[in-house]
Design an enzyme around this catalytic site. Structure first.
Site, mmCIF file in Angstrom:
data_model
loop_
_atom_site.group_PDB
_atom_site.id
_atom_site.type_symbol
_atom_site.label_atom_id
_atom_site.label_comp_id
_atom_site.label_asym_id
_atom_site.label_seq_id
_atom_site.Cartn_x
_atom_site.Cartn_y
_atom_site.Cartn_z
ATOM 1 N N LYS A 58 0.658 -1.176 -0.003
ATOM 2 C CA LYS A 58 0.005 -0.008 -0.070
ATOM 3 C C LYS A 58 0.933 1.311 -0.233
ATOM 4 O O LYS A 58 0.367 2.285 -0.626
ATOM 5 C CB LYS A 58 -1.120 0.087 1.264
ATOM 6 C CG LYS A 58 -2.268 -0.687 0.762
ATOM 7 C CD LYS A 58 -2.445 -2.109 0.890
ATOM 8 C CE LYS A 58 -2.520 -2.861 -0.397
ATOM 9 N NZ LYS A 58 -2.348 -4.404 -0.433
ATOM 10 N N GLY A 190 -0.382 -14.517 -13.188
ATOM 11 C CA GLY A 190 -1.406 -14.643 -12.105
ATOM 12 C C GLY A 190 -1.870 -13.272 -11.799
ATOM 13 O O GLY A 190 -1.332 -12.352 -11.557
ATOM 14 N N GLU A 213 -2.757 -14.844 -17.242
ATOM 15 C CA GLU A 213 -3.501 -15.472 -16.354
ATOM 16 C C GLU A 213 -4.007 -16.761 -17.018
ATOM 17 O O GLU A 213 -4.798 -16.597 -18.215
ATOM 18 C CB GLU A 213 -4.628 -14.519 -15.814
ATOM 19 C CG GLU A 213 -5.862 -15.161 -15.259
ATOM 20 C CD GLU A 213 -5.819 -15.720 -13.911
ATOM 21 O OE1 GLU A 213 -4.766 -15.194 -13.084
ATOM 22 O OE2 GLU A 213 -5.898 -17.060 -13.498
ATOM 23 N N ASP A 324 -3.424 -17.433 7.652
ATOM 24 C CA ASP A 324 -3.111 -17.857 6.468
ATOM 25 C C ASP A 324 -2.698 -19.504 6.526
ATOM 26 O O ASP A 324 -2.770 -20.313 5.495
ATOM 27 C CB ASP A 324 -1.917 -17.392 5.886
ATOM 28 C CG ASP A 324 -2.288 -16.181 5.070
ATOM 29 O OD1 ASP A 324 -3.335 -15.586 5.355
ATOM 30 O OD2 ASP A 324 -1.475 -15.417 4.280
ATOM 31 N N HIS A 456 -22.687 15.527 2.680
ATOM 32 C CA HIS A 456 -22.543 15.922 1.378
ATOM 33 C C HIS A 456 -21.554 17.073 1.363
ATOM 34 O O HIS A 456 -21.457 17.721 2.099
ATOM 35 C CB HIS A 456 -23.858 16.460 0.858
ATOM 36 C CG HIS A 456 -23.702 16.903 -0.638
ATOM 37 N ND1 HIS A 456 -23.825 16.461 -1.718
ATOM 38 C CD2 HIS A 456 -23.585 18.378 -0.938
ATOM 39 C CE1 HIS A 456 -23.572 17.066 -2.630
ATOM 40 N NE2 HIS A 456 -23.497 18.340 -2.258
#
Ligand SMILES: Cc1cc2nc3c(=O)[nH]c(=O)nc-3n(C[C@H](O)[C@H](O)[C@H](O)COP(=O)(O)OP(=O)(O)OC[C@H]3O[C@@H](n4cnc5c(N)ncnc54)[C@H](O)[C@@H]3O)c2cc1C
Length: 477
Positions: A58, A190, A213, A324, A456
């Protein structure tokens, strides 16, 4: 003499360090072991996410986006810059600094919560219920006894058969985040999240990127309306994506200057490509090597993940596994949720993770984010649903930002109006999706979202409008 802990956590990625913190908060005497070190040998807790995953990617996505904006959209805002140039070394140094800040933050949290941290590799050496023996190898050598153990050893990149990562020409995620120069041509095998994010970074910095891919459709798991929009926008950015390819021989060229990739296109024609560097992002495998699983009979499943039940219990009493290294989406926030739930279960509480409301994000430009079911899933399940969408093109804040690509789409049950899914492609989708997660967690209807006052001008008004569109009464489109 082994030191005894109520809880020993192996791994300090987002799963492990979060589990250690929550266990300590609940009053357990807690140890956490992690083997990651910086290049100069300092402990670097945070796992894949902090060191070579979420955080550095990031940081580079942000920096490369600034670079692209300075080159392409500042002029439109009336900002003139001189000749634009790239200081890649500084960009990478900034990324490393961001990573270090996160490592240090975790070390601080360990101290604050009185967690004993061991920088080394942990492995089971024996034991039984209420007394699992764990040896820490490395600088911080130690023998620990854990009454309960949480395995949070994460994952590692999958290599192409016969082609090892050298992180010079053939790159895994760590190599893709640390190229010393911008390659003229970059191949990516990928088109998953990692491939698309890394491809985007280096394309913005000037590389000609080709993504190959194997699957016939781009982003098959994503709502197809959103995936189609993404394909259109990526093509506009000249991020070349070839779908349905069959990868053949991939080899580092003689002389070590590039990588050649032979593949067969979807139409059956043979193709040969040459790239200055190649990123291989074809998925990740569970990281269980050197854990000593076999010495205590810790069961793995057929794919090599630690086998767990719905509550993250392994086959051994008092041994849990999260993140994971177990089944389920490989996402940092999924690991964190499992971490908290397991620590709370250890304390006799009722920790819970709802896999239906885990948000997914792809941090390309524009970002893609979703939660819940896609339209194709609802169709396949025979669910009667209503859909409403609203384009950012009709949102005032998006116009002011100069980023009007994409849309928000809400899917709701046709009878009850309960929100079943939210899908966003557009600016700040990663932040906007939280409203969809909240709505689904609270069992909200699309009418509930439509009746909430949204500030807004904000991008979140597109969410309200999409909810109104479910009932065919969008106001601004
Ligand atoms: C490039 C990239 C970008 C990503 N971006 C995102 C994103 O934006 N959002 C998101 O949600 N997810 C993202 N992910 C996925 C995310 O990084 C993982 O889902 C997350 O790190 C899993 O956390 P974990 O704690 O299970 O494991 P890990 O983060 O892999 O941590 C495991 C830790 O355990 C250590 N370890 C392993 N074995 C031992 C042992 N025997 N003894 C001691 N220590 C050991 C490892 O070295 C590591 O430090 C990204 C991944 C990659 C590769």
């Amino acid at each position: 003499m082994a030191d005894t802990f109520d809880v020993v956590v192996i791994g300090a990625g987002p799963g492990g360090y979060t589990a250690a913190i929550r266990a300590a908060q609940l009053g357990f005497k807690t140890a956490c072991i992690d083997d990651w070190k910086t290049a100069d040998g300092k402990p670097a807790p945070g796992g894949t996410c902090t060191n070579v995953g979420c955080i550095p990617s990031k940081a580079l996505l942000q920096s490369s986006e600034h670079f692209e904006h300075a080159g392409h959209s500042f002029a439109d805002h009336g900002i003139k810059v001189g000749k634009l140039s790239l200081d890649l070394a500084q960009m990478l140094a900034r990324k490393d600094k961001v990573v270090r800040q996160n490592n240090d933050g975790i070390l601080y949290l360990f101290k604050k919560n009185k967690i004993s941290f061991f920088n080394g590799r942990g492995r089971f050496t024996g034991g039984k219920e209420q007394a699992w023996e764990i040896q820490v190898d490395g600088d911080a050598g130690a023998s620990l006894i854990g009454k309960q153990v949480i395995v949070a050893t994460g994952s590692e990149p999958r290599a192409l058969p016969g082609l090892a990562f050298d992180n010079r020409l053939v790159l895994d995620n760590a190599g893709a985040l640390a190229m010393p120069d911008v390659p003229k041509t970059l191949g990516v095998i990928g088109a998953g999240v990692v491939g698309l994010e890394m491809g985007s970074v280096w394309r913005r910095l000037g590389a000609r990127v080709t993504v190959l891919e194997a699957l016939p459709a781009l982003l098959g798991a994503v709502d197809q309306q959103v995936a189609k929009e993404a394909a259109k926008l990526f093509a506009k950015q000249e991020l070349a994506i070839e779908l349905g390819v069959k990868i053949g021989t991939v080899a580092v060229e003689k002389g070590g200057k590039g990588v050649s990739v032979d593949y067969v296109r979807a139409d059956g024609s043979a193709q040969s490509a040459r790239f200055d560097r190649l990123i291989v992002s074809i998925g990740r495998i569970a990281h269980t090597a050197a854990l000593g699983a076999e010495s205590v009979g810790l069961a793995l499943d057929e794919r090599g993940f630690v086998a767990v039940d719905e509550q993250c219990r392994t086959n051994l009493p008092g041994v849990w596994a999260i993140g994971d290294v177990v089944r389920g989406p490989m996402l940092a926030h999924k690991a964190e949720e499992e971490a908290v739930a397991v620590a709370e279960r250890m304390a006799g509480q009722h920790g819970h993770v709802d896999f239906n409301t885990i948000p997914w994000v792809i941090y390309t430009s524009p970002e893609i984010a979703w939660v819940g079911k896609s339209e194709q899933q609802l169709k396949a399940e025979g669910v009667n649903y209503k859909a409403g969408s609203f384009p950012f093109m009709a949102n005032g804040r998006a116009r002011a930002l100069g980023d009007t690509s994409g849309l928000v789409k809400i899917l709701a049950d046709a009878q009850t109006d309960r929100v079943l899914g939210m899908h966003i492609i557009g600016p700040m989708a990663s932040e906007l999706i939280a409203e969809g997660v909240m709505a689904m967690e609270f069992g909200a209807s699309s009418e509930d979202i439509a009746r909430i006052c949204h500030a807004h001008p904000t991008l979140s008004e597109a969410t309200k409008e999409a909810a109104l569109a479910v009932d065919k009464r969008a106001l601004n489109f």
